[in-house]
Design an enzyme around this catalytic site. Structure first.
Site, short mmCIF file in Angstrom:
data_model
loop_
_atom_site.label_atom_id
_atom_site.label_comp_id
_atom_site.label_asym_id
_atom_site.label_seq_id
_atom_site.Cartn_x
_atom_site.Cartn_y
_atom_site.Cartn_z
N GLY A 159 0.78 -1.24 0.00
CA GLY A 159 0.00 0.00 0.00
C GLY A 159 0.81 1.28 0.00
O GLY A 159 0.32 2.32 0.45
N ARG A 169 -14.56 -15.23 -10.92
CA ARG A 169 -14.17 -13.82 -10.99
C ARG A 169 -15.40 -12.92 -10.99
O ARG A 169 -15.40 -11.84 -10.40
CB ARG A 169 -13.38 -13.56 -12.27
CG ARG A 169 -11.96 -14.05 -12.22
CD ARG A 169 -11.16 -13.52 -13.41
NE ARG A 169 -9.87 -14.21 -13.46
CZ ARG A 169 -8.82 -13.91 -12.71
NH1 ARG A 169 -8.88 -12.93 -11.86
NH2 ARG A 169 -7.70 -14.59 -12.82
N MET A 204 -3.76 -6.64 -7.40
CA MET A 204 -3.20 -7.66 -8.27
C MET A 204 -4.24 -8.72 -8.67
O MET A 204 -3.98 -9.92 -8.59
CB MET A 204 -2.00 -8.32 -7.58
CG MET A 204 -0.95 -7.33 -7.12
SD MET A 204 -0.33 -6.24 -8.42
CE MET A 204 0.92 -7.29 -9.13
N ARG A 205 -5.39 -8.27 -9.10
CA ARG A 205 -6.41 -9.18 -9.62
C ARG A 205 -6.82 -8.70 -11.01
O ARG A 205 -6.94 -7.49 -11.24
CB ARG A 205 -7.68 -9.18 -8.75
CG ARG A 205 -7.48 -9.64 -7.34
CD ARG A 205 -7.18 -11.10 -7.22
NE ARG A 205 -8.20 -11.96 -7.80
CZ ARG A 205 -8.04 -13.27 -7.98
NH1 ARG A 205 -6.90 -13.85 -7.65
NH2 ARG A 205 -9.01 -14.01 -8.48
N ILE A 206 -7.03 -9.65 -11.90
CA ILE A 206 -7.58 -9.30 -13.21
C ILE A 206 -9.07 -9.06 -13.03
O ILE A 206 -9.78 -9.87 -12.42
CB ILE A 206 -7.32 -10.44 -14.23
CG1 ILE A 206 -5.82 -10.54 -14.46
CG2 ILE A 206 -8.07 -10.19 -15.52
CD1 ILE A 206 -5.41 -11.73 -15.31
N ASN A 242 -5.47 3.07 -12.90
CA ASN A 242 -4.59 2.01 -12.43
C ASN A 242 -3.14 2.45 -12.60
O ASN A 242 -2.84 3.32 -13.41
CB ASN A 242 -4.84 0.74 -13.25
CG ASN A 242 -4.35 -0.52 -12.55
OD1 ASN A 242 -3.69 -0.45 -11.51
ND2 ASN A 242 -4.66 -1.67 -13.12
N HIS A 295 0.86 1.00 -13.23
CA HIS A 295 1.61 -0.17 -13.69
C HIS A 295 3.10 0.18 -13.70
O HIS A 295 3.48 1.25 -14.17
CB HIS A 295 1.15 -0.59 -15.09
CG HIS A 295 1.84 -1.84 -15.54
ND1 HIS A 295 1.55 -3.09 -15.00
CD2 HIS A 295 2.83 -2.04 -16.44
CE1 HIS A 295 2.32 -4.00 -15.57
NE2 HIS A 295 3.11 -3.40 -16.44
N GLU A 319 6.51 6.48 -8.91
CA GLU A 319 5.09 6.12 -8.81
C GLU A 319 4.41 7.04 -7.81
O GLU A 319 3.29 7.52 -8.01
CB GLU A 319 4.93 4.66 -8.37
CG GLU A 319 5.45 3.65 -9.39
CD GLU A 319 5.17 2.20 -8.99
OE1 GLU A 319 4.16 1.95 -8.32
OE2 GLU A 319 5.99 1.33 -9.34
C1 GAR Z 1 3.54 -0.99 -7.42
O1 GAR Z 1 4.85 -1.03 -7.89
C2 GAR Z 1 2.55 -0.96 -8.58
O2 GAR Z 1 3.04 -0.25 -9.68
C3 GAR Z 1 2.42 -2.42 -8.90
O3 GAR Z 1 2.39 -3.06 -7.65
C4 GAR Z 1 3.16 -2.30 -6.73
C5 GAR Z 1 2.32 -2.07 -5.51
O4 GAR Z 1 3.06 -1.44 -4.50
N1 GAR Z 1 1.23 -2.68 -9.66
C6 GAR Z 1 1.15 -3.65 -10.56
O5 GAR Z 1 2.05 -4.40 -10.81
C7 GAR Z 1 -0.19 -3.74 -11.26
N2 GAR Z 1 -0.07 -4.54 -12.44
P1 GAR Z 1 2.34 -0.72 -3.31
O6 GAR Z 1 1.36 -1.73 -2.71
O7 GAR Z 1 3.43 -0.38 -2.36
O8 GAR Z 1 1.65 0.49 -3.85
#
Ligand code: GAR
Length: 205
Positions: A11, A58, A83-85, A100, A102, A167
């Site tokens: 998070g 799903r 992390m779910r489709i 979202n 990525h 990010e």
């Molecule tokens: C982040 O790096 C985000 O970009 C990635 O998961 C991580 C979550 O970190 N998202 C994906 O890979 C989505 N396909 P966080 O829980 O510390 O924000």
């Protein structure tokens, strides 16, 4: 004006949204043990866990998730390491109010394990993308991207850390643009009313 944030893990992007003062109404996880849920609860936010493993399909999971989200009537649903489709029905339900993050410069490296794959491909620039939800995985109009250099000797973890710092810069910015009504999508291309930069480049570690 509110935002519902969906998470699966630690998070840190959710925290970046909170630290930016964005109006987060609730944080929902698909795992009760997602570390980010405990962080959100400590910050006195409404939290909920809709455990995907409790649902057979799903579609059933997404329906339960949507019901929980809709209790808050959010203006925006922000996936932050969720992390779910998601099913096409879920994505269509939220249409233009689903964003979202990525960890790659899309359309390069959709899917998982992006930092290792970027190193294996030998790219010299890597980064992250904030995009609108799309029916296909890792597709959807790109709102903003942050680019970082790939340095000699990088490991996936070092590169991931460099990307993650950016990010945390661009996700709050994109959400703010959305809430301020500044995003325009035309033919799948996003522009920002006014002239804020939709590309951030940082070469600091
Ligand atoms: C982040 O790096 C985000 O970009 C990635 O998961 C991580 C979550 O970190 N998202 C994906 O890979 C989505 N396909 P966080 O829980 O510390 O924000």
């Amino acid at each position: 004006m509110s935002v519902v944030v969906l998470i699966s893990g630690r998070g840190s992007n959710m925290q970046a949204l909170l630290d930016a003062g964005l109006p987060v109404a609730a944080v929902i996880g698909n795992r009760a043990d997602a570390a980010g849920l405990a962080i959100a609860a400590r910050r006195d936010l409404v939290t909920a866990a809709i455990e995907h493993k409790d649902y057979r399909t799903r579609e059933e999971f997404d329906a339960a998730l949507a019901a929980e989200i809709d209790r808050h009537s959010p203006r925006l649903v922000a996936l932050a390491g969720f992390m779910r489709i998601l099913t096409p029905g879920f994505v269509a339900h939220y249409a233009a109010r689903l964003v979202n993050i990525h960890p790659s410069l899309l359309p390069a490296f959709p899917g998982l394990d992006t930092h290792r794959r970027a190193l294996a491909a030998g790219v010299k620039v890597h980064g992250c993308s904030i995009r609108f939800g799309g029916a296909r995985v890792c597709h959807g109009p790109i709102i903003v991207q942050a680019a970082v250099p790939v340095r000699p000797g990088d490991t996936p973890d070092r590169l991931a850390a460099r990307v993650l710092r950016q990010e945390h810069v661009v996700y709050p910015r994109a959400v703010r643009w959305f809430l301020d009504g500044r995003l325009v999508v035309r033919d799948g291309v996003v522009s920002v009313k006014g002239s804020d930069a939709q590309l951030v480049y940082s070469d600091s570690d």
